[in-house]
Design a protein around this motif. Structure first.
Motif, PDB file in Angstrom:
ATOM      1  N   GLU A 219     -17.382 -13.175 -33.839  1.00  0.00           N
ATOM      2  CA  GLU A 219     -18.127 -11.911 -34.547  1.00  0.00           C
ATOM      3  C   GLU A 219     -19.863 -12.867 -34.583  1.00  0.00           C
ATOM      4  O   GLU A 219     -20.207 -13.714 -35.128  1.00  0.00           O
ATOM      5  N   GLY A 220     -20.540 -11.644 -34.692  1.00  0.00           N
ATOM      6  CA  GLY A 220     -21.680 -11.368 -34.526  1.00  0.00           C
ATOM      7  C   GLY A 220     -22.828 -12.603 -33.011  1.00  0.00           C
ATOM      8  O   GLY A 220     -24.305 -12.662 -33.800  1.00  0.00           O
ATOM      9  N   LEU A 221     -22.231 -12.564 -31.975  1.00  0.00           N
ATOM     10  CA  LEU A 221     -23.149 -13.402 -31.410  1.00  0.00           C
ATOM     11  C   LEU A 221     -23.657 -12.436 -30.712  1.00  0.00           C
ATOM     12  O   LEU A 221     -22.783 -11.534 -29.442  1.00  0.00           O
ATOM     13  N   GLU A 222     -25.278 -12.128 -30.404  1.00  0.00           N
ATOM     14  CA  GLU A 222     -25.832 -10.960 -29.605  1.00  0.00           C
ATOM     15  C   GLU A 222     -26.433 -12.202 -28.700  1.00  0.00           C
ATOM     16  O   GLU A 222     -26.358 -13.656 -28.486  1.00  0.00           O
ATOM     17  N   TRP A 223     -26.537 -10.841 -28.305  1.00  0.00           N
ATOM     18  CA  TRP A 223     -27.819 -11.802 -26.742  1.00  0.00           C
ATOM     19  C   TRP A 223     -29.331 -12.567 -27.158  1.00  0.00           C
ATOM     20  O   TRP A 223     -29.320 -12.746 -26.689  1.00  0.00           O
ATOM     21  N   ALA A 224     -29.520 -12.110 -27.440  1.00  0.00           N
ATOM     22  CA  ALA A 224     -30.709 -12.502 -28.527  1.00  0.00           C
ATOM     23  C   ALA A 224     -30.968 -13.586 -29.369  1.00  0.00           C
ATOM     24  O   ALA A 224     -31.602 -14.392 -29.164  1.00  0.00           O
ATOM     25  N   ASP A 225     -29.036 -13.937 -30.379  1.00  0.00           N
ATOM     26  CA  ASP A 225     -29.678 -15.100 -30.473  1.00  0.00           C
ATOM     27  C   ASP A 225     -28.819 -16.157 -29.370  1.00  0.00           C
ATOM     28  O   ASP A 225     -29.462 -17.224 -29.516  1.00  0.00           O
ATOM     29  N   ILE A 226     -28.520 -16.074 -27.732  1.00  0.00           N
ATOM     30  CA  ILE A 226     -27.970 -17.160 -27.187  1.00  0.00           C
ATOM     31  C   ILE A 226     -29.474 -16.953 -26.651  1.00  0.00           C
ATOM     32  O   ILE A 226     -29.362 -18.023 -25.742  1.00  0.00           O
ATOM     33  N   LEU A 227     -30.272 -15.954 -26.713  1.00  0.00           N
ATOM     34  CA  LEU A 227     -32.039 -16.513 -25.469  1.00  0.00           C
ATOM     35  C   LEU A 227     -32.457 -17.065 -26.587  1.00  0.00           C
ATOM     36  O   LEU A 227     -33.682 -17.925 -26.275  1.00  0.00           O
ATOM     37  N   HIS A 228     -32.414 -16.796 -27.777  1.00  0.00           N
ATOM     38  CA  HIS A 228     -32.962 -17.988 -28.614  1.00  0.00           C
ATOM     39  C   HIS A 228     -33.150 -19.500 -28.439  1.00  0.00           C
ATOM     40  O   HIS A 228     -33.509 -20.130 -29.142  1.00  0.00           O
ATOM     41  N   ASN A 229     -31.845 -19.695 -28.482  1.00  0.00           N
ATOM     42  CA  ASN A 229     -31.331 -21.054 -28.499  1.00  0.00           C
ATOM     43  C   ASN A 229     -31.676 -21.522 -27.085  1.00  0.00           C
ATOM     44  O   ASN A 229     -31.893 -22.348 -26.371  1.00  0.00           O
ATOM     45  N   MET A 230     -31.024 -20.568 -25.636  1.00  0.00           N
ATOM     46  CA  MET A 230     -31.235 -20.712 -24.179  1.00  0.00           C
ATOM     47  C   MET A 230     -32.583 -21.022 -23.808  1.00  0.00           C
ATOM     48  O   MET A 230     -33.142 -22.781 -23.153  1.00  0.00           O
ATOM     49  N   ILE A 231     -33.779 -20.710 -24.215  1.00  0.00           N
ATOM     50  CA  ILE A 231     -35.009 -20.588 -23.838  1.00  0.00           C
ATOM     51  C   ILE A 231     -35.555 -22.028 -24.327  1.00  0.00           C
ATOM     52  O   ILE A 231     -36.056 -23.587 -23.729  1.00  0.00           O
ATOM     53  N   PRO A 232     -35.733 -22.386 -25.382  1.00  0.00           N
ATOM     54  CA  PRO A 232     -36.372 -23.328 -25.820  1.00  0.00           C
ATOM     55  C   PRO A 232     -35.527 -24.744 -25.492  1.00  0.00           C
ATOM     56  O   PRO A 232     -36.012 -25.962 -25.067  1.00  0.00           O
ATOM     57  N   ALA A 233     -34.110 -24.137 -25.680  1.00  0.00           N
ATOM     58  CA  ALA A 233     -33.347 -26.157 -25.182  1.00  0.00           C
ATOM     59  C   ALA A 233     -33.707 -26.206 -23.374  1.00  0.00           C
ATOM     60  O   ALA A 233     -33.804 -27.682 -23.523  1.00  0.00           O
ATOM     61  N   THR A 234     -33.951 -25.031 -22.329  1.00  0.00           N
ATOM     62  CA  THR A 234     -33.825 -25.022 -20.899  1.00  0.00           C
ATOM     63  C   THR A 234     -35.583 -25.951 -21.239  1.00  0.00           C
ATOM     64  O   THR A 234     -35.900 -26.715 -20.014  1.00  0.00           O
ATOM     65  N   LEU A 235     -36.360 -25.729 -22.065  1.00  0.00           N
ATOM     66  CA  LEU A 235     -37.579 -25.735 -21.958  1.00  0.00           C
ATOM     67  C   LEU A 235     -37.672 -27.638 -22.247  1.00  0.00           C
ATOM     68  O   LEU A 235     -38.562 -28.682 -21.784  1.00  0.00           O
ATOM     69  N   GLY A 236     -37.351 -27.689 -23.005  1.00  0.00           N
ATOM     70  CA  GLY A 236     -37.017 -28.702 -23.811  1.00  0.00           C
ATOM     71  C   GLY A 236     -36.080 -30.189 -22.823  1.00  0.00           C
ATOM     72  O   GLY A 236     -36.813 -31.070 -22.408  1.00  0.00           O
ATOM     73  N   ASN A 237     -35.233 -29.520 -22.156  1.00  0.00           N
ATOM     74  CA  ASN A 237     -34.898 -30.656 -20.914  1.00  0.00           C
ATOM     75  C   ASN A 237     -35.563 -30.932 -19.933  1.00  0.00           C
ATOM     76  O   ASN A 237     -35.381 -31.852 -19.438  1.00  0.00           O
ATOM     77  N   ILE A 238     -36.097 -29.985 -19.909  1.00  0.00           N
ATOM     78  CA  ILE A 238     -37.021 -29.849 -18.519  1.00  0.00           C
ATOM     79  C   ILE A 238     -38.371 -30.650 -19.198  1.00  0.00           C
ATOM     80  O   ILE A 238     -38.857 -31.714 -18.011  1.00  0.00           O
ATOM     81  N   VAL A 239     -39.498 -31.075 -19.916  1.00  0.00           N
ATOM     82  CA  VAL A 239     -39.758 -32.140 -20.570  1.00  0.00           C
ATOM     83  C   VAL A 239     -39.175 -33.678 -21.049  1.00  0.00           C
ATOM     84  O   VAL A 239     -39.750 -34.141 -20.371  1.00  0.00           O
ATOM     85  N   GLY A 240     -37.874 -33.341 -21.753  1.00  0.00           N
ATOM     86  CA  GLY A 240     -37.319 -34.427 -21.985  1.00  0.00           C
ATOM     87  C   GLY A 240     -36.619 -35.150 -19.936  1.00  0.00           C
ATOM     88  O   GLY A 240     -36.865 -36.683 -19.947  1.00  0.00           O
ATOM     89  N   GLY A 241     -36.436 -34.750 -19.453  1.00  0.00           N
ATOM     90  CA  GLY A 241     -36.525 -35.105 -18.167  1.00  0.00           C
ATOM     91  C   GLY A 241     -37.075 -35.905 -17.181  1.00  0.00           C
ATOM     92  O   GLY A 241     -37.631 -36.724 -16.456  1.00  0.00           O
TER      93      GLY A 241
END
Length: 260
Positions: A219-241
């Motif tokens: 309940e309450g999981l919106e696509w905007a919530d998912i993108l809020h996590n996925m975009i910075p997580a992906t960018l962080g993964n690129i920097v870390g790796g």
């Protein structure tokens, strides 16, 4: 593998990946899809295992979840399929060595990311046909973890992404320096435990978290919530790796390329 040949091995692997990417893109995409499916399958079992301990009131329930998830990276390394997070390191080293072109680095990252996503979605679709994870209570471990992921600050998610892929790429790099298969297996499992137990953000694992949560009707999981996590997580993964491991190990060991 000798210490002096580790960087050369990674450079050669990156060059091989580039060749497959250019000559057999369908195979490359399928390899990435297999890695995504493995991540999703192992995560599903990790969550079910952790929930058993959580429901029993065991305070160390997340130890079980984090401890089992290392099976995913072990399987991916053994099968030599393409995971986005480690692919970042390989192609960074390949590009720095001059063996890989930057355009192929970007193409590889995009294709592997897409392939990982397709694999996650394919597994979750088949899991749906099999009845999913069953009827889950609203306080299930899956929902609790996803709630934390979508409500964290974007900058916090980014830095957790950096830390995650720094550890994950070390979990790929360090075993190359070991001759014992048992030692390799152990260090991979332990380093994956470090990232998972610490709550760091792995973009591909997060794809699986969100896909499973959607499947289970969170309940309450919106696509905007998912993108809020996925975009910075992906960018962080690129920097870390790319910087935390790829650039650092290249600078530390590039002299071995001339010695090999």
């Amino acid at each position: 593998m000798s210490h002096s040949s580790t960087l050369a091995y990674v450079v050669d692997e990156a060059a091989c990946k580039q060749q497959v990417l250019r000559s057999e893109p369908g195979r490359y995409l399928l390899s990435a899809a297999m890695a995504g499916a493995l991540i999703a399958a192992v995560l599903m079992v990790s969550l079910k295992l952790g929930q058993v301990f959580l429901a029993a009131g065991a305070p160390g329930y997340y130890i079980a979840t984090a401890g089992f998830f290392g099976v995913a990276l072990v399987s991916i390394i053994v099968c030599k399929v393409e995971l986005f997070t480690s692919n970042v390191m390989y192609f960074t080293v390949g590009a720095l060595s001059g063996r890989c072109r930057v355009c192929n680095l970007l193409r590889s990252w995009a294709m592997v990311y897409l392939g990982n996503l397709l694999g996650v979605l394919a597994f979750v679709a088949v899991l749906a046909g099999a009845g999913g994870m069953g009827a889950l209570p609203q306080d299930h471990l899956l929902f609790n973890v996803v709630q934390h992921k979508v409500h964290a600050e974007a900058l916090e998610i980014f830095w957790k992404g950096v830390l995650c892929n720094w550890v994950i790429c070390l979990a790929v790099w360090v075993p190359m320096r070991m001759s014992s298969e048992a030692a390799r297996l152990l260090i991979i499992m332990l380093l994956v435990f470090v990232f998972f137990f610490s709550g760091f953000e792995h973009s591909i694992a997060n794809m699986a978290f969100f896909a499973l949560a959607k499947l289970q009707g969170m309940e309450g999981l919106e696509w905007a919530d998912i993108l809020h996590n996925m975009i910075p997580a992906t960018l962080g993964n690129i920097v870390g790796g790319a910087i935390g491991v790829g650039l650092v190990v290249f600078r530390l060991e590039r002299h071995t390329l001339r010695a090999v």
